[in-house]
Every structure is written in C-alpha cells, then in structure tokens.
Motif scaffolding. Structure first.
Motif, PDB file in Angstrom:
ATOM      1  N   ILE D  37      45.596  40.009  33.325  1.00 36.26           N
ATOM      2  CA  ILE D  37      44.719  39.186  32.513  1.00 36.26           C
ATOM      3  C   ILE D  37      43.381  39.072  33.223  1.00 36.26           C
ATOM      4  O   ILE D  37      43.326  38.810  34.418  1.00 36.26           O
ATOM      5  CB  ILE D  37      45.282  37.767  32.343  1.00 36.26           C
ATOM      6  N   CYS D  85      37.376  40.870  41.850  1.00 38.48           N
ATOM      7  CA  CYS D  85      38.631  40.192  41.473  1.00 38.48           C
ATOM      8  C   CYS D  85      39.856  41.101  41.454  1.00 38.48           C
ATOM      9  O   CYS D  85      40.962  40.618  41.311  1.00 38.48           O
ATOM     10  CB  CYS D  85      38.496  39.529  40.115  1.00 38.48           C
ATOM     11  N   LEU D  95      49.697  36.854  40.253  1.00 37.84           N
ATOM     12  CA  LEU D  95      49.117  35.519  40.356  1.00 37.84           C
ATOM     13  C   LEU D  95      47.762  35.550  41.039  1.00 37.84           C
ATOM     14  O   LEU D  95      46.854  34.816  40.694  1.00 37.84           O
ATOM     15  CB  LEU D  95      50.061  34.593  41.125  1.00 37.84           C
ATOM     16  N   ALA D  96      47.621  36.443  42.032  1.00 39.77           N
ATOM     17  CA  ALA D  96      46.374  36.489  42.793  1.00 39.77           C
ATOM     18  C   ALA D  96      45.211  36.928  41.917  1.00 39.77           C
ATOM     19  O   ALA D  96      44.127  36.332  41.965  1.00 39.77           O
ATOM     20  CB  ALA D  96      46.525  37.423  43.989  1.00 39.77           C
ATOM     21  N   LEU D  98      45.137  36.736  38.650  1.00 36.98           N
ATOM     22  CA  LEU D  98      44.952  35.671  37.656  1.00 36.98           C
ATOM     23  C   LEU D  98      44.003  34.619  38.211  1.00 36.98           C
ATOM     24  O   LEU D  98      43.029  34.208  37.585  1.00 36.98           O
ATOM     25  CB  LEU D  98      46.306  35.036  37.314  1.00 36.98           C
ATOM     26  N   MET D  99      44.289  34.227  39.457  1.00 38.16           N
ATOM     27  CA  MET D  99      43.495  33.169  40.085  1.00 38.16           C
ATOM     28  C   MET D  99      42.087  33.631  40.407  1.00 38.16           C
ATOM     29  O   MET D  99      41.122  32.890  40.239  1.00 38.16           O
ATOM     30  CB  MET D  99      44.215  32.747  41.373  1.00 38.16           C
ATOM     31  N   SER D 100      41.944  34.865  40.887  1.00 37.68           N
ATOM     32  CA  SER D 100      40.603  35.325  41.239  1.00 37.68           C
ATOM     33  C   SER D 100      39.729  35.399  39.989  1.00 37.68           C
ATOM     34  O   SER D 100      38.544  35.082  40.044  1.00 37.68           O
ATOM     35  CB  SER D 100      40.657  36.684  41.938  1.00 37.68           C
ATOM     36  N   VAL D 102      40.132  33.468  37.383  1.00 32.18           N
ATOM     37  CA  VAL D 102      39.828  32.079  37.030  1.00 32.18           C
ATOM     38  C   VAL D 102      38.620  31.610  37.859  1.00 32.18           C
ATOM     39  O   VAL D 102      37.691  30.991  37.337  1.00 32.18           O
ATOM     40  CB  VAL D 102      41.040  31.149  37.270  1.00 32.18           C
TER      41      VAL D 102
END
Lengths: 221, 239, 299, 292
Positions: D37, D85, D95-96, D98-100, D102
């Motif tokens: 994503i 990212c 998850l990493a 996704l967070m980057s 965000v």
C-alpha cells in the motif's frame, strides 16, 4: 427581498449555530420567508444536490454558513447550475483572504458581517505590519492581535515584574487586571463588555469586489 | 566454465555455505548431490547473484562475477532454472518465454528461438496461450527450462529439476538435459535423484552441511555408497 | 508542572491506544478500528458517569466491556479478510462509529444544564474529575496505574502460551493452523482484547479532556494507534511505550521550539526511522541486548 | 419532479465518481505490482497539482498545461516516494513500508499546508461547459475526467500487456525471484512503476482540483480513503475494477445523501463497503485473492 435560504456546514458547531440559532430565527422574526437549508460536511467536494435544492428554493437571499473551502465549492456549483440569488451572505470567518484565494470570481458581491477590515488608521497599520512578514490580517489574526494588545496593556498597568519569585503574584495581578477591564480599545474602536464578560465588538459589513474585500457598510460612522 | 572458490553465504548469523569450492567444466554435465539443508539451493542462488556471498570468488569463463546483480550475470551467459520452477503463474506460456528473453534486443531472433523451444517441447506449443499457473508440474518444469534457454546461456544451472515429478517425466527431463548438453550447453545440476544424476553426469560433487565432501567421476563410488554418504550422514558418524 | 502532568496523561492514553493495536498486530492483522473502539469507550464511560452518576472505575469497566464485545462482534466478519482489505474494512468501521456519534443525541437536564452527547456539537461537561476533587496529579497517576496494569497483563501474556500462539498466527497462518491452532478464535480474541483496551483508553480520554466529539476519533487517530507499535517494534510492549514517548514527547512536545518546521519533521522522522529501523525502535535484537544489559537471562 | 431529482442525483454521483476512479487506478496499480500500500499516493497527487498550479500562475499558460506539468511533477514525486519509503526497506516487512508511507503522507500534507498557509487555492477550469439533455444536466468537466480515466486505463493496459516494461512489471509482481533470474532489475522496474503511477497521480490530482475547483489540504484524507475503497471494491490490482468501483462509490454517496441526508450519508456508504468486503472479498472482478 422576501425569502431566504441557508447553506450549512453540518459538522461544524460554529457554522450550525450561526445559521440555525441566529440567522434563521432572526430572519423569521423579521418577516422573511425561510425556505429551509441545504446541508453539507466540512470536507465535501460534491455539491450537486445542494445547489439543486438552492435552485428549487429560488430564494431572494442565500446565506452560506461554512468555511471558505466548502463555501467556494458550493458557490462554484451554484454558478454551474445557474443559481443566482439576489443577495449572497457569507459566514463571518469566511471574510478572509482564503475565500478570495479560492473563488474570487464566484464569491463576487458576497456580503459578510465581520469584526475586522483595515478601515481605521490603527487597523491599516497593523495590516501593513502583518503584510511585511508575509502574513494577512483577517478577523482571526486581528482578534489575536487585539488580545495580545490587551495583555500588554494589563502587564504595563499592573506593573508585572516577570521574575521567578514573582510568578504567582504576576498571575494574580494579570487576572485581577483583566477582571477590572470594562472596555478595551481594539483596531476598529472600543470593545465593550457585558456584565457576564462577553465582548461587544464593533463590526462592519464587507463585500467581495474584484478580488478584494471592500467595506460596504460601516455602522461605526 | 564456472569456477567457485571458497564461498561463504549466510542468512543473518547462520552460515549456509561454509567455504564451498567446485568447478563445472565447459561442455560437461556436472552434478551436485546432497541432502535437504546441505546448502545446494543457497549455492545456486549465490552463483546466480540472487544471494550475495560474504566471502570467496565466483568466476564465469575466467571473469569474476562475485556479487554482481542477477541481471549482469544473465547477460554474461548464465541461466538458472530455479527450484520449484517458479514460472510466472498469471502469464501465458508464450509470455513466459518472452520474459525469458528479457535482456535480448533481437526480437526477430527471439521469435525464432521461441519456435525452437516449441519444437523441443511440443507440449508447450500445445499450451502456448494457457496461463503457466494452470500447467502440470512436468509442463511447468519444461517451461522453466525453456524460459532459461531463451537467454541463450552458455551455462545452464538446474536446481532439482525432477522435484515432485512422476518417473516418466523425470526420464524425459533428463533426456532433454542430455540433448542440451550435446548441443553445447554446459550444465550444472543439483539433484536428489542420485540414480538419474549419476547416469547423465560427467562429474559429481557431494555436499553436506554447507561443505563439499566429495568430488569425482561417476563409477568412482558405487551408487549405494553415494546414497549412503549423501543421505544417511556418514560425516555425522565421524564426528 | 501541570503542563508535564497533562503531557503524561496524553502519553498514558496514547500508550493504551497503541497497546490495543499491539495485541491485534501480534496476529499479523493491521486494524484501523481502534479509534472506533476508543470512541465507543469514551462515549459509554462518559455517559455512565455524567448521565447515570456512576463511579469512574465502574464506568471504565463497563466501557471496556462494551468496546470489547463490539470488537468481538465486528471481529468475526472482519477477520475473514486480510491485508489491505482488512485495513479498509476497519477504516469503514471507525468511520461508521464516528458518524454514528455524529448523529447521536441523548441529552438530559441536570440542574439548569443540558448534559449528554449532542451530535456534531459533541459531549461537553464531562466533569467527573473536577467535581470529585481530583487534581491533575491524581489523574496522571491514575492513568498510569491503569497503563501499568494493562502492560503487565500483556507482558505476562507475551511470555505465556497465549503470546506464543498469537505470534505463531502472526508469522505464518497456514503453519499455525496445521499445528491445530483455531485461527478465527485466536484472531477474534486478540481483536476483543484490543477493543477492550481501546475502550479503557477512550474512557480515560473522555474524562481528562472533559469534552469529546466525533472529530476526535478519526482515521488519523487510528493510524497513530498502529503507528506506535509498528514504530516501537512488535517484539515487546515496551516498544509501544518507546514510540509514544518518541512521538508525543519528542516529536510533538520536544520539537515545539522549531515552530512550523516541527510538523514537517514529524513525517520526515517517521520515514527516517522506518528506513534505519524497519522492525521498530526496540526490535528483537535491541530487546535482547537490553535484557543482557540488565543482567537477565533470555526468556 | 422527485424522480427527475433522484435520476439527476444518481447521474451526478456517477459522474463525480470518475474522480474517485482516476485516483483509484494509481492505488490499485501500485498494489497490483508491489503488493504494497502506498498511503502517500493521494497526498503526492494533490502535491503535484499544487506544484503545477504554482508554476502555471508563475509562468502563465493555458489551464490544460497544468495537467501535463502536474503529471511530470507527480512522476518525480513517485520516484521520491519509492526511494524514501520502499527502496531501502525490506519488502518482506509490509508493516514497515505501510508506516513509512504514512510518514510520507504526513510530510506531504504538511508541505502543502506550509507553502500555502493551508488556504484553498482556486483551480482554473480545464474543460468547462454543461450539457443539457432534456431535464438533465451533465457537467462537461466530469465527462472529461471520465474520459481521462478510460484513456488512462487503456494506456496502462497497453503498457502492461504490450510492452517489455509491462512484461517485466508483471513478472516482478508474480514471481520476483524468477524475474531476477531472467535478468529483470527489480528495483528499476519498481521505480518505474512508481514514476508511471506518480505521473498518473499528478495528472489525476490536477484534474480533480479542476473538477472541485479548488486545491486544499482538506482533499488529501478523503481522497486517500476513496482511493483505498476503490482499490478493494474493484478487486486488488484490477484497473477496470477500480473505474467501476469509483463510479459506484460516487453513485452510492449521492443516493444515500438523497434519501438519508448528508449527516448519515457516509454511514451507509461505509456499511455497504464493510458488507461488500466481508462477503465478496475478491472485489467486483473476483479473481484469486493475492497475498498482501
């Protein structure tokens, strides 16, 4: 002009209160025919239904009680659908540069009651100062400016020392100083206070003309 | 052709290859035998550039290719048919072959090569428009080999081509390996099917726990002994 | 001093919110429903103390139960989907809850005051703390006591069989299933526990801010909820605390002197952290060396 | 009158849904290729539109030129996002990234607020006009947006299925190790995917700006949510699915608003989405459910 129609940002208390609790009630009391209101949300982008409701209402006066972003969106859709009320009224906080940045053309001639426009020498000077630092003085920042000036006045009149050991004392003095104030001098003139400390500020009516806010009516004069 | 000198490859702190040295001679079939977890696939991926060795050198026809990208290594003429085939499941057979020729710019020649593949693997021709993911295991294996050949490699690496296939198809695969070799492709093969491997190989290595433990011609050791050494863990007894 | 106590309160509630997402993330699920559960907890707890006159702790317990049960009910259908689809399904849930409270009026008269939630205007006058003479210090200590209890429970769970089961599901669902683990039961339990914790966070939040409204419980808040454990690392509950301190303490408060630039740095630092520590600030390796540092055996 | 209004409302909704479709295509493409994503996608798209608006007011030029500038800037943003990212973060850790992204979302939104003081900016009309069909009105600009979405789909499908880059892109998305083994440089292909989707995003951002008539940071969150919704309803990675889903969501919004009012509108939209997701997790064009 006999009839009035509203447009309200439903998820913002200030926008709602201005329409439902103030304008709608007063309009009915003053003998206008209130034809209802169209509703939308703070970050809506599609106003087709709402503009059509406004068109069907065909009121003489249209009041938009919303922030600049949706005010502009609604005005643009009204223009597309050819909805042209005789009088267009906006919400006080939209009397800022934002509305003109967003939709100067569509907002042309909108009338907004506001607590600030650079009409006095003091106000003009403050606005020029703000412009020097790439800022724009609108009713929000002008109110902030006035508040700071009130604090300055209290600090000076009460002899605030601002030393570590006078901290508690200073706080009390400021509190007492503020409580004493009956009226203050703002950028547009004198701000009075009701017994329960609500401010009664001078205000004026501005309208959008050729991409600028112009004073339409100044009750001060 | 392929010269591997003392390479060490690790996943985090775990060393999967603990200094492997071997050699695949030009024009021959070299075979690497060993049990699961010996590090054979790690070796294949290290040679093809998918994994980066920590130490050691890999030479292809005399040129050092250690640590180069897989793309650069393919360009030098090495192709790997990976374990489990790894075809592109949502692409047709024809598209898989096209993808195999990804680095080539001679589209006319590529078309000729695709026809050659269809001649060599008639089953693929029948199923040219079918999605690769819907092929049987044997067909997928043939497709994987054909796809690797589309880059016109000088040396073909094959990682367990007989894995999970029926005996008849295994025979077929090894027949093709022999044919390819006769056409001049050097072959380096990892196998668990000792019998078939020893039948085609010119030279073989045994690998256990990240190390090469034996090197020689087929016939030098009896098949039983190879199996004994490779899969029943003689080295463990020695320790 | 009050300022720092206030900050401690915020950090406490955000830690709980982060922990609620932590439990769910253990099973490999990314849930943006935590803001919705928090909203439910906030409104339920506040309605119980303000409208029904309940004591706070009883209200918190019920709020936590209601949020937990909701999470359980939502978990059954929602956890049928994975990955991006779960993210979007839980976004939908949080939005549904937020919009429900946007349309929710339930006011009663108390003295000459109308109290209770009033749609878009929100729920004002949640004055349990001032009415009962709690100081900021009391509130901060109370919040962190709750945080400590929840952390202890999760820490204990992490080290027990339950934690191992959660992680097994998170790492490889198929393998976990083939070991006889009931995937649905594990995921729904984690979701329920997460919902219950978020409910407590909401209840505490409502009472220290005294005014809640639908716009407090947005997708952005839900994003923060998962940001804490992901940024902090999923190997232990302490990662979440570290991330809350990093974000609320350092990025939000510590960098205040940067003025406008702080907000720019905020996003940039998150990007940077994920680049240099993709498994979080306190990843498994850091936790192991910390344990060695404190002279404890690997557990 | 009522029926006409309802029909017009549906028509308006479907047309406005074209903007959701256009933004959804980019989301779904990144997801289809990388199985990741990109939460920063809509933010970067709006950012590209902002940059284009700045440039076009600075140097002058016709409004349509802003679409091209936005596409160019968007492509650059796409590359940035890939590098910052994705490039150096292990892709095995969803998850990493996704967070980057965000973090990147927050950064992009903040840059927009920072450079414009958060003020809405007027966006010029690129294609105007209203078509009158009997009682009905059709917005010309939205028809143009729809046409652009279809055109973008055709171009993307051509790129994906008829070019070498497309083969490489699909190869990487289906079987990354095998893609490397045939000599495809994964990083290069992924970077190019981000450039292409970034260009589409910038273009979409400018077009949406023009359709809304305004650019504002307020566009970013709703567009992100719409993009995600459209991606999952349309079926992960399906471009035609994204277009149909966009139109459907637009229609659903207007219909619910017509019947239930604006404050309840989104409850029903979200409820519908939730039900749809749970009972038809593969999306409209239900294919095999891919890994994430």
């Amino acid at each position: 002009m006999k009839s009035i129609f509203g447009g309200v940002e439903e998820d913002f208390a200030h926008s709602r209160a201005t329409w439902y609790a103030v304008m709608k009630e007063v309009a009915a009391k003053e003998g206008f025919e209130v034809k209802g209101e169209a509703k939308w949300l703070l970050n809506d982008t599609n106003f087709t239904n709402q503009a059509r409701e406004a068109r069907r209402a065909a009121a003489d006066i249209m009041v938009i009680s919303a922030h600049p972003f949706t005010t502009c969106g609604m005005l643009k859709e009204m223009a597309r659908q050819g909805v042209a009320p005789k009088l267009l009224v906006g919400l006080t906080s939209s009397s800022s540069l934002e509305t003109l940045q967003g939709c100067a053309k569509e907002a042309e001639a909108i009338i907004i009651p506001t607590s600030f426009a650079p009409v006095t020498p003091e106000a003009q000077a403050a606005a020029d100062n703000a412009a020097k630092f790439n800022g724009s003085l609108d009713l929000h920042s002008a109110a902030a400016y006035e508040n700071v000036m009130i604090l300055k006045q209290v600090i000076e009149s009460e002899g605030i020392m601002a030393k570590p050991d006078t901290l508690q004392d200073d706080r009390n003095k400021i509190r007492a100083g503020l409580a004493k104030l009956q009226q203050t001098t703002g950028l547009l003139g004198v701000t009075k206070r009701t017994p329960d400390r609500e401010a009664i500020k001078p205000f004026l009516f501005v309208h959008a003309k050729a991409g600028k806010w112009e004073v339409l009516h100044n009750p001060l004069n | 052709m392929l010269d591997v000198q003392d390479i060490v490859t690790s996943y985090g702190k775990i060393e999967a290859l603990k200094g492997v040295t071997l050699n695949a001679a030009e024009g021959r079939i070299t075979c690497l035998l060993g049990p699961n977890g010996a590090g054979k696939t790690t070796l294949m991926y290290s040679v093809a550039g998918v994994l980066k060795p920590r130490r050691g050198t890999i030479k292809l026809a005399g040129d050092d290719i250690t640590g180069q990208s897989p793309a650069a290594i393919v360009a030098r003429g090495l192709a790997l048919v990976p374990e489990n085939r790894l075809v592109f499941p949502q692409m047709s057979v024809a598209e898989n072959l096209d993808a195999g020729a990804y680095q080539r710019r001679d589209s006319a020649e590529v078309a000729v090569d695709i026809e050659r593949m269809y001649t060599r693997f008639p089953r693929l021709k029948e199923r040219r428009a079918q999605l690769a993911g819907t092929l049987s295991g044997g067909e997928q294996q043939m497709l994987a080999v054909a796809r690797a050949l589309m880059s016109r490699p000088r040396i073909l690496l094959m990682d367990e081509p007989s894995l999970g296939l029926a005996p008849l198809i295994v025979e077929e695969i090894f027949r093709i390996v022999g044919e390819l070799n006769k056409d001049g492709v050097t072959i380096f093969l990892v196998e668990q099917n000792v019998h078939m491997a020893l039948k085609v190989a010119h030279h073989f290595y045994l690998m256990e726990q990240g190390r090469v433990t034996f090197s020689g011609e087929p016939g030098k050791l009896a098949e039983d002994e190879v199996i004994q050494r490779a899969y029943l863990g003689t080295s463990r007894e020695k320790r | 001093m009050d300022f720092y106590l206030g900050l401690l309160q915020i950090m406490g509630v955000h830690t709980l919110l982060g922990l609620s997402a932590y439990v769910v993330l253990q099973t490999g699920q990314v849930s943006l429903a935590q803001a919705g559960f928090m909203a439910i907890g906030a409104y339920v707890a506040a309605m119980l103390t303000v409208l029904a006159g309940w004591p706070l702790i009883a209200a918190l317990v019920v709020a936590s139960l209601v949020a937990g049960i909701t999470a359980c009910l939502v978990g059954f259908p929602a956890l049928r989907v994975h990955g991006l689809m779960l993210v979007v399904a839980t976004i939908a849930f949080t939005e549904i809850v937020r919009l429900f409270f946007f349309n929710f009026d339930y006011q009663i008269s108390r003295g000459n005051l109308q109290v209770g939630p009033l749609g878009g205007e929100g729920f004002r006058q949640i004055r349990y703390f001032p009415e009962n003479g709690w100081t900021t210090l009391h509130v901060a200590v109370f919040i962190w006591t709750v945080v400590a209890l929840v952390m202890a429970a999760l820490w204990w769970m992490d080290r027990s069989r339950a934690g191992a089961v959660l992680r097994a599901v998170g790492e490889d669902e198929i393998a976990a299933q083939s070991c006889g683990i009931n995937l649905t039961a594990v995921k729904v339990s984690a979701m329920t526990a997460g919902g219950a914790i978020a409910g407590i966070a909401g209840g505490l939040y409502a009472h220290y801010t005294t005014h809640i409204e639908q716009s407090n419980f947005t997708i952005l808040l839900a994003t923060f909820a998962i940001a804490y454990p992901i940024l902090g690392g999923l190997s232990s509950v302490f990662g979440t605390v570290a991330a809350v301190i990093f974000i609320q303490g350092f990025l939000v408060e510590g960098l205040r002197f940067l003025g406008d630039w702080r907000n720019l740095l905020f996003g940039a630092l998150i990007v940077l952290v994920m680049n240099i520590r993709p498994s979080g600030l306190l990843d498994a390796r850091t936790m192991a060396s910390l344990r060695r540092l404190f002279g404890r055996k690997e557990g | 009158m009522l029926l006409v209004d309802l029909a017009q409302s549906i028509l308006d909704g479907v047309l406005f849904g074209a903007t959701y479709a256009l933004i959804g295509i980019g989301f779904t493409l990144v997801f289809g290729v990388m199985h990741k994503i990109n939460m920063a996608y809509a933010a970067a798209s709006v950012g590209g539109a902002y940059a284009a608006l700045r440039l076009i007011t600075l140097i002058g030029g016709p409004a349509w030129a802003s679409l091209l500038i936005a596409a160019a800037v968007g492509g650059l943003f796409g590359l940035f996002i890939y590098w910052l990212c994705f490039r150096f973060i292990p892709l095995s850790n969803p998850l990493a990234t996704l967070m980057s992204t965000v973090g990147m979302f927050l950064l992009a939104e903040e840059i927009i607020v920072h450079t414009t003081d958060g003020m809405p900016q007027n966006y010029p009309v690129v294609v105007g006009g209203i078509l009158h069909l009997g009682e009905f009105m059709i917005r010309g600009d939205l028809v143009f947006v729809f046409a652009c979405a279809i055109l973008a789909m055709l171009i993307l499908l051509y790129l994906l299925y008829r070019t070498k880059l497309g083969t490489a892109t699909r190869a990487v998305s289906q079987q990354p190790i095998a893609a490397q083994l045939v000599g495809i440089r994964i990083n290069q292909v992924n970077a190019l995917t981000f450039v292409v989707t970034g260009m589409l995003g910038g273009f979409a951002g400018a077009l949406i700006g023009s359709a809304v008539g305004l650019l504002s940071p307020l566009l970013v969150v709703p567009l992100t949510i719409k993009g995600l919704i459209v991606t999952v309803i349309g079926g992960l990675g399906s471009i035609p699915g994204a277009i149909i889903a966009g139109l459907l969501v637009g229609m659903a919004e207007n219909v619910f608003q017509y019947f239930r009012g604006v404050t309840e509108r989104d409850i029903y939209v979200m409820l519908l989405l939730f039900i749809f997701l749970v009972f038809r997790p593969g999306g409209i064009f239900s294919t095999t459910v891919k890994r994430d």
